[in-house]
Design an enzyme around this catalytic site. Structure first.
Site, PDB file in Angstrom:
ATOM      1  N   GLY A  76       0.711  -1.395   0.092  1.00 45.49           N
ATOM      2  CA  GLY A  76      -0.016   0.241   0.121  1.00 45.49           C
ATOM      3  C   GLY A  76       0.770   1.272  -0.029  1.00 45.49           C
ATOM      4  N   PRO A  94       4.536  -5.658  -0.542  1.00 46.24           N
ATOM      5  CA  PRO A  94       4.596  -4.414  -1.096  1.00 46.24           C
ATOM      6  C   PRO A  94       4.801  -4.575  -2.808  1.00 46.24           C
ATOM      7  CG  PRO A  94       6.865  -4.900  -0.395  1.00 46.24           C
ATOM      8  CD  PRO A  94       6.044  -6.001   0.208  1.00 46.24           C
ATOM      9  N   GLY A  95       4.228  -3.730  -3.492  1.00 50.34           N
ATOM     10  CA  GLY A  95       4.130  -3.818  -4.951  1.00 50.34           C
ATOM     11  C   GLY A  95       4.779  -2.463  -5.742  1.00 50.34           C
ATOM     12  N   ARG A  96       3.641  -1.526  -5.425  1.00 49.67           N
ATOM     13  CA  ARG A  96       4.246  -0.371  -6.102  1.00 49.67           C
ATOM     14  C   ARG A  96       5.485   0.341  -5.759  1.00 49.67           C
ATOM     15  NH1 ARG A  96      -0.229   3.050  -8.176  1.00 49.67           N
ATOM     16  NH2 ARG A  96      -1.430   1.848  -6.595  1.00 49.67           N
ATOM     17  N   ARG A 114      -3.944   3.539 -16.362  1.00 52.68           N
ATOM     18  CA  ARG A 114      -4.094   4.155 -14.887  1.00 52.68           C
ATOM     19  C   ARG A 114      -4.675   5.573 -15.318  1.00 52.68           C
ATOM     20  NH1 ARG A 114      -0.777   5.605 -11.780  1.00 52.68           N
ATOM     21  NH2 ARG A 114      -2.154   4.563  -9.817  1.00 52.68           N
ATOM     22  N   TYR A 151      -8.224   5.692 -13.353  1.00 48.69           N
ATOM     23  CA  TYR A 151      -8.221   6.410 -12.038  1.00 48.69           C
ATOM     24  C   TYR A 151      -7.871   7.773 -12.088  1.00 48.69           C
ATOM     25  CZ  TYR A 151      -6.675   1.524 -11.137  1.00 48.69           C
ATOM     26  OH  TYR A 151      -6.635   0.119 -11.153  1.00 48.69           O
ATOM     27  N   CYS A 165     -10.278   5.019 -29.930  1.00 48.86           N
ATOM     28  CA  CYS A 165     -11.365   6.003 -30.108  1.00 48.86           C
ATOM     29  C   CYS A 165     -12.338   6.130 -29.212  1.00 48.86           C
ATOM     30  CB  CYS A 165     -11.971   5.301 -31.440  1.00 48.86           C
ATOM     31  SG  CYS A 165     -11.010   5.584 -32.712  1.00 48.86           S
ATOM     32  N   GLU A 166     -11.901   6.731 -27.686  1.00 47.20           N
ATOM     33  CA  GLU A 166     -12.642   7.297 -26.862  1.00 47.20           C
ATOM     34  C   GLU A 166     -12.028   8.446 -26.063  1.00 47.20           C
ATOM     35  OE1 GLU A 166     -13.429   4.829 -23.159  1.00 47.20           O
ATOM     36  OE2 GLU A 166     -13.407   3.111 -24.465  1.00 47.20           O
ATOM     37  N   TYR A 177       1.729  -1.704 -12.029  1.00 40.80           N
ATOM     38  CA  TYR A 177       0.038  -1.561 -12.708  1.00 40.80           C
ATOM     39  C   TYR A 177       0.214  -0.945 -14.136  1.00 40.80           C
ATOM     40  CZ  TYR A 177      -0.268  -2.716  -7.805  1.00 40.80           C
ATOM     41  OH  TYR A 177      -0.365  -3.287  -6.518  1.00 40.80           O
TER      42      TYR A 177
END
Ligand code: LLP
Length: 420
Positions: free
Chosen positions: A240, A276-278, A314, A318, A343-344, A372
Site C-alpha cells: 500500500g 509491497p508492490g508499487r 491508470r 483512476y 477512439c474514446e 500496474y
C-alpha cells in the site's frame, strides 16, 4: 531515486540511451531498470531492519514479468499472488513455494488445490466459506495449510476509491467484529494451521495514519485471540505504500513506514509479513512512446502518441497522473493535451499539461509506469500487447515480446455454421 536520467541531453535507462532501445524494439514499449528494482527492494528491506526476520512478498499483480520477478527472487523476496496464473509465474521465476502467500477474495477450488499441491507458505483467507473449503482440500491431501485470516478493519485509506480495500463496504476480508469467532472456528479444522491475521487497506497511500489505525486494530485482535486460547504467530501487514508520481512530490518514505510499524507492533511477538508492490516496481519502469503527430486544437495542441489507454490504463481508470517527458528535451516548454489513438475520450493521458515541446517522430516517456502498467494492458481497438525490456547497466533484453493483434486474432474462430 531511479535510474532514468538525462545524459548529454538524452534520457537513459541506466547506461542505455532510450532512442537505441526504441530503434531496436519499437514503440510503445515498457522499459524497466534492474538497478532501480534492486535499490527499491533493498531500501524497503532496510526500512524494516528494526524487525526480527520480516517476510517480504512482492505483490506480483503490480508487475508479473518473469524477469522482474527473478530480480526480486534474487533479492530474497517471496511473492504475494492472487491467482493460479500468478502462482505459476512466481514459481517459474524461482520464488520458493514456502515464500509465496496466496491472497484474493475469489480463489477457486482449483486455485486453492494448486496452492496446496505447490506447498505454498501461506493462504490469506478472505472469508469463512473459503477457509472451510480450503480445510477440506488440505485434509484430502493429508496436509495442514498455513493460513492467515484477512480482516476488514473498516478504515478509510484516503486513496482513490477504486483502490481502497479496507472499508466495511469493500469486498475484502472478514468484518473485525466477527474475526475472533471465525478464526476460532477455522482453528479447530484439521486441515488448517491458523497462524495469523492479514490486513491490506489500499494502494497508493499518501499518509501513514490510516495504516497505523488499521494495524492498531490488528494488534487488539491478536491480543483478543490469544486471550481466547488461539495461537497467533504471524501478521501480514499487506502493501500500500504510495510513490511519487510527480517530480518533487513528497510521500512517506519506506524508513518512516518501517519506524511506524516497529513502534505499533513492538509487543506483538509475531513474524511480520509484507506485500509491497508499487513501492518496489513503480519508479523502476517507464512507458516509452513515440509522437505520431501533433494536432492543432482549439485552445491547445493535442500531442498524439502511439501509446494508449490499452497499454497504460491508470490515467483512464483512476484519473492518475504520470509525468510525461521528452527523451531528448530541447528545453522549450508548452502546454498541451497528451492523448493516445484509441477512439474514446478516456484515452487521454493528460489535459493542459505543461510539457516539453514535441513533434512527430519524437520519443517521450510516461514515468512511474513499472507498477500496474503492462500488467493491466488490454488489446482494445485490436491493438497488440506492448513489449517489455529490462535494462541492466549497458545491456538490455526484451523480457516480453510484443504480441501483435494478428496473434490475438489467431485464437479466434468463425464457427462452421456461420460460413455459408
Ligand atoms: N496486497 C494485497 C492484498 C493487495 O490487494 C495489493 C494491491 C497489494 C498487496 C500491493 O499493493 P501496493 O503495495 O502495490 O500498493 N491497479 C491499481 C492498484 C491496485 C492495487 C491492488 N492491490 C493502480 O494502478 O493504482
Amino acid at each position: 531515486m531511479d535510474h532514468f536520467q538525462l545524459r548529454d541531453g538524452v534520457l537513459h535507462a541506466e547506461d542505455v540511451p532510450l532512442p537505441r532501445v526504441a530503434e531496436e524494439v519499437g514503440t510503445p514499449l515498457y522499459v524497466y531498470s534492474r538497478a532501480t528494482l534492486v535499490r527499491h527492494a533493498r531500501v524497503f528491506r532496510d526500512a524494516l531492519s528494526e524487525l526480527k526476520d520480516p517476510h517480504i512478498a512482492f505483490a506480483v499483480k503490480s508487475n508479473p514479468n518473469l524477469a522482474v520477478l527473478r530480480v526480486l527472487a534474487n533479492e530474497g523476496y517471496g511473492a504475494d499472488v492472487v491467482s493460479g496464473g500468478e502462482l505459476t509465474r512466481a514459481l517459474k521465476a524461482g520464488m520458493k513455494p514456502e515464500d509465496i502467500v496466496f491472497s484474493g477474495v475469489g480463489k477457486t477450488h482449483a486455485e486453492l488445490q494448486h496452492g496446496i499441491e505447490a506447498g505454498i507458505g501461506q493462504f490469506n483467507i478472505e472469508s469463512e466459506e473459503e477457509g472451510y473449503e480450503l480445510a477440506a482440500i488440505a485434509r484430502r491431501f493429508g496436509v495442514k495449510a498455513a493460513c492467515a485470516l484477512r480482516v476488514n478493519p473498516d478504515v478509510d485509506a484516503r486513496t482513490h476509491e477504486k483502490i481502497s480495500t479496507g472499508k466495511r463496504e469493500n469486498k475484502f476480508g472478514v468484518p473485525l467484529d466477527r474475526a475472533a469467532e471465525i478464526y476460532t472456528g477455522l482453528a479447530s479444522e484439521d486441515g488448517l494451521d491458523m497462524r495469523g491475521i492479514a490486513v491490506h487497506i489500499g494502494s497508493q497511500l499518501a499518509d501513514l495514519e490510516p495504516l497505523e489505525t488499521a494495524f492498531g486494530k490488528v494488534g487488539a485482535l491478536i491480543a483478543e485471540l490469544r486471550e481466547g486460547g488461539c495461537s497467533v504467530t504471524h501478521a501480514d501487514l499487506g502493501g500500500g505504500l504510495g510513490v511519487p508520481y510527480k517530480a518533487g512530490e513528497e510521500l512517506p518514505a519506506p524508513a518512516e513506514y518501517g519506524k511506524m510499524v516497529a513502534r505499533v507492533t513492538k509487543d506483538w511477538d509475531v513474524r511480520l509479513m509484507f506485500e509491497p508492490g508499487r513501492v518496489i516496481a513503480g519508479n523502476a519502469g517507464v512507458l516509452l512512446t513515440k509522437v505520431i503527430r501533433v494536432k492543432r486544437g482549439i485552445e491547445r495542441p493535442f500531442v498524439v502518441v502511439d501509446a494508449a489507454m490499452n497499454d497504460l490504463a491508470r490515467p483512464a481508470m483512476y484519473g492518475a497522473w504520470h509525468d510525461f517527458d521528452a527523451v531528448e528535451p530541447t528545453g522549450e516548454k508548452t502546454v498541451a493535451h497528451i492523448v493516445g489513438p484509441i477512439c474514446e475520450t478516456g484515452d487521454t493521458f493528460a489535459m493542459d499539461r505543461e510539457c516539453d515541446v514535441l513533434g512527430a517522430g519524437d520519443l517521450a516517456v510516461f514515468r512511474t509506469a513499472g507498477a500496474y502498467g503492462a500488467t493491466m494492458a488490454s488489446s482494445y481497438n485490436s491493438r497488440g500487447f506492448v513489449a517489455e525490456v529490462l535494462v541492466d547497466g549497458y545491456k538490455f533484453a526484451v523480457v516480453a515480446d510484443r504480441i501483435a493483434a494478428g496473434a490475438i486474432m489467431d485464437a479466434e474462430q468463425v464457427p462452421d455454421w456461420l460460413q455459408d
